[in-house]
Design a protein around this motif. Structure first.
Motif, PDB file in Angstrom:
ATOM      1  N   ASN A  28      30.984  29.966  33.458  1.00  0.00           N
ATOM      2  CA  ASN A  28      32.265  29.962  34.159  1.00  0.00           C
ATOM      3  C   ASN A  28      33.285  29.143  33.375  1.00  0.00           C
ATOM      4  O   ASN A  28      32.968  28.575  32.318  1.00  0.00           O
ATOM      5  CB  ASN A  28      32.106  29.421  35.589  1.00  0.00           C
ATOM      6  CG  ASN A  28      31.605  27.976  35.630  1.00  0.00           C
ATOM      7  OD1 ASN A  28      31.848  27.197  34.715  1.00  0.00           O
ATOM      8  ND2 ASN A  28      30.903  27.618  36.693  1.00  0.00           N
ATOM      9  N   ASN A  29      34.515  29.093  33.868  1.00  0.00           N
ATOM     10  CA  ASN A  29      35.592  28.421  33.128  1.00  0.00           C
ATOM     11  C   ASN A  29      35.251  26.966  32.832  1.00  0.00           C
ATOM     12  O   ASN A  29      35.378  26.506  31.686  1.00  0.00           O
ATOM     13  CB  ASN A  29      36.889  28.486  33.919  1.00  0.00           C
ATOM     14  CG  ASN A  29      38.020  27.730  33.235  1.00  0.00           C
ATOM     15  OD1 ASN A  29      38.618  28.205  32.296  1.00  0.00           O
ATOM     16  ND2 ASN A  29      38.306  26.518  33.709  1.00  0.00           N
ATOM     17  N   ASN A  30      34.813  26.223  33.846  1.00  0.00           N
ATOM     18  CA  ASN A  30      34.591  24.793  33.649  1.00  0.00           C
ATOM     19  C   ASN A  30      33.433  24.510  32.693  1.00  0.00           C
ATOM     20  O   ASN A  30      33.500  23.586  31.882  1.00  0.00           O
ATOM     21  CB  ASN A  30      34.352  24.112  34.994  1.00  0.00           C
ATOM     22  CG  ASN A  30      35.628  24.048  35.820  1.00  0.00           C
ATOM     23  OD1 ASN A  30      36.666  24.553  35.410  1.00  0.00           O
ATOM     24  ND2 ASN A  30      35.562  23.441  36.978  1.00  0.00           N
ATOM     25  N   LYS A  63      42.034  24.527  30.617  1.00  0.00           N
ATOM     26  CA  LYS A  63      42.056  23.513  31.664  1.00  0.00           C
ATOM     27  C   LYS A  63      40.869  23.697  32.596  1.00  0.00           C
ATOM     28  O   LYS A  63      40.487  24.820  32.918  1.00  0.00           O
ATOM     29  CB  LYS A  63      43.361  23.580  32.464  1.00  0.00           C
ATOM     30  CG  LYS A  63      44.586  23.143  31.667  1.00  0.00           C
ATOM     31  CD  LYS A  63      45.815  23.080  32.542  1.00  0.00           C
ATOM     32  CE  LYS A  63      47.036  22.594  31.744  1.00  0.00           C
ATOM     33  NZ  LYS A  63      48.256  22.529  32.600  1.00  0.00           N
ATOM     34  N   VAL A  64      40.297  22.566  33.015  1.00  0.00           N
ATOM     35  CA  VAL A  64      39.226  22.604  34.005  1.00  0.00           C
ATOM     36  C   VAL A  64      39.842  22.947  35.356  1.00  0.00           C
ATOM     37  O   VAL A  64      40.826  22.338  35.772  1.00  0.00           O
ATOM     38  CB  VAL A  64      38.502  21.241  34.080  1.00  0.00           C
ATOM     39  CG1 VAL A  64      37.486  21.235  35.211  1.00  0.00           C
ATOM     40  CG2 VAL A  64      37.834  20.924  32.748  1.00  0.00           C
ATOM     41  N   LYS A  65      39.284  23.944  36.003  1.00  0.00           N
ATOM     42  CA  LYS A  65      39.785  24.334  37.324  1.00  0.00           C
ATOM     43  C   LYS A  65      39.137  23.472  38.394  1.00  0.00           C
ATOM     44  O   LYS A  65      37.941  23.177  38.330  1.00  0.00           O
ATOM     45  CB  LYS A  65      39.469  25.811  37.587  1.00  0.00           C
ATOM     46  CG  LYS A  65      40.182  26.768  36.646  1.00  0.00           C
ATOM     47  CD  LYS A  65      39.801  28.212  36.938  1.00  0.00           C
ATOM     48  CE  LYS A  65      40.505  29.172  35.955  1.00  0.00           C
ATOM     49  NZ  LYS A  65      40.086  30.579  36.190  1.00  0.00           N
ATOM     50  N   GLU A  66      39.932  23.066  39.358  1.00  0.00           N
ATOM     51  CA  GLU A  66      39.396  22.233  40.428  1.00  0.00           C
ATOM     52  C   GLU A  66      38.397  23.036  41.258  1.00  0.00           C
ATOM     53  O   GLU A  66      38.650  24.173  41.656  1.00  0.00           O
ATOM     54  CB  GLU A  66      40.514  21.713  41.329  1.00  0.00           C
ATOM     55  CG  GLU A  66      40.014  20.748  42.389  1.00  0.00           C
ATOM     56  CD  GLU A  66      41.139  20.119  43.192  1.00  0.00           C
ATOM     57  OE1 GLU A  66      40.832  19.391  44.153  1.00  0.00           O
ATOM     58  OE2 GLU A  66      42.316  20.356  42.861  1.00  0.00           O
ATOM     59  N   VAL A  67      37.254  22.420  41.488  1.00  0.00           N
ATOM     60  CA  VAL A  67      36.194  23.073  42.256  1.00  0.00           C
ATOM     61  C   VAL A  67      36.195  22.521  43.675  1.00  0.00           C
ATOM     62  O   VAL A  67      36.316  21.317  43.891  1.00  0.00           O
ATOM     63  CB  VAL A  67      34.815  22.812  41.606  1.00  0.00           C
ATOM     64  CG1 VAL A  67      33.699  23.432  42.435  1.00  0.00           C
ATOM     65  CG2 VAL A  67      34.791  23.352  40.188  1.00  0.00           C
ATOM     66  N   HIS A 121      39.401  14.036  42.599  1.00  0.00           N
ATOM     67  CA  HIS A 121      38.565  15.237  42.586  1.00  0.00           C
ATOM     68  C   HIS A 121      37.508  15.168  43.680  1.00  0.00           C
ATOM     69  O   HIS A 121      37.063  16.181  44.201  1.00  0.00           O
ATOM     70  CB  HIS A 121      37.885  15.403  41.226  1.00  0.00           C
ATOM     71  CG  HIS A 121      38.841  15.747  40.133  1.00  0.00           C
ATOM     72  ND1 HIS A 121      39.671  16.849  40.198  1.00  0.00           N
ATOM     73  CD2 HIS A 121      39.103  15.155  38.946  1.00  0.00           C
ATOM     74  CE1 HIS A 121      40.402  16.909  39.098  1.00  0.00           C
ATOM     75  NE2 HIS A 121      40.086  15.890  38.327  1.00  0.00           N
TER      76      HIS A 121
END
Length: 406
Positions: A181-183, A216-220, A383
């Motif tokens: 996944n993105n992160n 960019k890390v997407k907020e989970v 976060h």
């Protein structure tokens, strides 16, 4: 990999000899880096066509020199094509070396540098790094090696061949072929970037291929237990002492904010009398080696008292008898089912629960929460921390009351 590539013949008038003849040079430019090669041919500079890059005239001498220059040009293109097909590092100096019958200047290879970095991390486990950090770098190395095989059919690559195109291809590989996944993709590239920065610091690379890579890390969305779920879990009669033990240790983290690794290593000696005369946890986080100082809530003190006489704790000076992370998470799923909690319960949820339900929802400032969690940056705390609707409603209710009293 595609690089800009240009050839240019020109007359070097500064080297005109006593007979008024000047040498013709070939300039090769790769990605803005240029080198020059003498054609070993001299001409009358006044007879040179800059636009045509050839000697003017139709006599035999002019035809012979122009044919020679054209042959030299073809040789350069042949060498360039051969290097592409062999997936060799294409630089202006390497092109020159191969054209003149030499070998490309040796460069540093990526995999040995990565392996040496990981060896140093392994040697510093328990001092500067946690075992989990090494595991992440080892996984990152495996992904890198698999990418090299997938993209280049090669087990290694000269670090000078790593450019923006390489980084973007690696990003695509992780997302597509590995299904990251993105992160996860961003984190693996972040690990890889550390190796690149080592190369730059040592002077092995003169440019950073990550300059234009801006993911960019997407907020989970992070789950946590609410007050009702905490109460249900605390009061639930469970099937065995082992399951109850896991529940108790999980709840201890809910009331202290300590991560699994920090609870597992927590010693009785790290429970001290704090500035207020009450019991506090004074420890350092295994992940970051930052200090955590946490006043103990009554619920946490009751839980640790419960295990004072546990053999594992008494023999090793530990505060709680913590199982392996895998076993803890396995039991937590069982506990969630027994309590009717419809959330993917993992140990780390305890840390989110402390940040949200236990502290912020009860008016503790985010600065204090950040300090107790051992964060060096308050953005990290944000976060974890979710401001509950109930807290927003409570704050706005007080505001409405103050406005009404005016």
């Amino acid at each position: 990999m595609n690089k800009s590539f240009n050839l240019l013949f020109y007359v070097k008038r500064s080297k005109t000899n006593a007979e008024g003849l000047a040498p013709v040079y070939l300039r090769i430019t790769v990605d803005g880096v240029r080198i020059e090669i003498s054609s070993k041919r001299y001409i009358n500079p006044d007879k040179w066509s800059t636009n045509g890059q050839k000697l003017t005239g139709s006599n035999d001498a002019a035809k012979s020199i122009n044919a020679y220059l054209k042959t030299l040009e073809h040789q350069v293109y042949d060498v360039h094509r051969d290097m592409i097909e062999r997936k060799l590092l294409i630089t202006a100096p390497n092109l020159k070396d191969r054209l003149l019958g030499g070998k490309p200047s040796p460069g540093k290879m990526l995999v040995p540098i990565f392996q040496e970095h990981n060896r140093q991390v392994a040697a510093l486990i328990g001092k500067e790094y946690a075992k989990g950090t090494l595991d992440r770098y080892e996984t990152s190395l495996k992904h890198t090696q698999a990418f090299l095989q997938w993209k280049f059919k090669s087990s290694d690559i000269d670090i000078r061949a790593i450019d923006h195109e390489f980084i973007m291809a690696y990003d695509f590989y992780l997302r597509s072929e590995r299904g990251c996944n993105n992160n996860s993709t961003v984190k693996y590239l972040k690990n890889f970037k550390k190796i690149i920065l080592i190369c730059i610091a040592n002077g092995w690379l003169d440019r950073d291929p990550f300059v234009k890579y801006k993911p960019k890390v997407k907020e989970v969305k992070r789950d946590f237990l609410n007050a009702e779920e905490l109460e249900v879990m605390a009061n639930k009669q469970l099937v065995s002492d082992r399951v109850s033990q896991v529940r108790d240790i999980f709840l201890f983290s809910c009331y202290t904010g300590l991560a699994y690794a920090d609870v597992k290593k927590l010693k009785r000696s790290e429970i001290v009398i704090g500035i207020d005369g009450q019991k506090w946890v004074y420890t350092s986080r295994q992940k970051t080696d930052t200090s955590s100082r946490i006043p103990l809530l009554p619920q946490a003190m009751d839980l640790m008292t419960k295990y004072e006489d546990h053999p594992q704790c008494a023999n090793d000076g530990l505060l709680l008898p913590v199982l392996s992370n895998q076993k803890m998470n396995s039991y937590l799923k069982e506990i969630a089912d027994a309590c009717g909690i419809n959330k993917e319960l993992t140990y780390h949820i305890a840390r989110h629960t402390f940040a949200t339900t236990i502290t912020l929802a009860n008016g503790v400032s985010i600065e204090s929460v950040s300090k107790m969690l051992g964060h060096s940056n308050i953005k990290t705390t944000q976060h974890y921390a979710k401001i509950l609707d109930a807290k927003v409603s409570e704050d706005m209710g007080r505001l409405k009351q103050r406005l009404a009293e005016r």
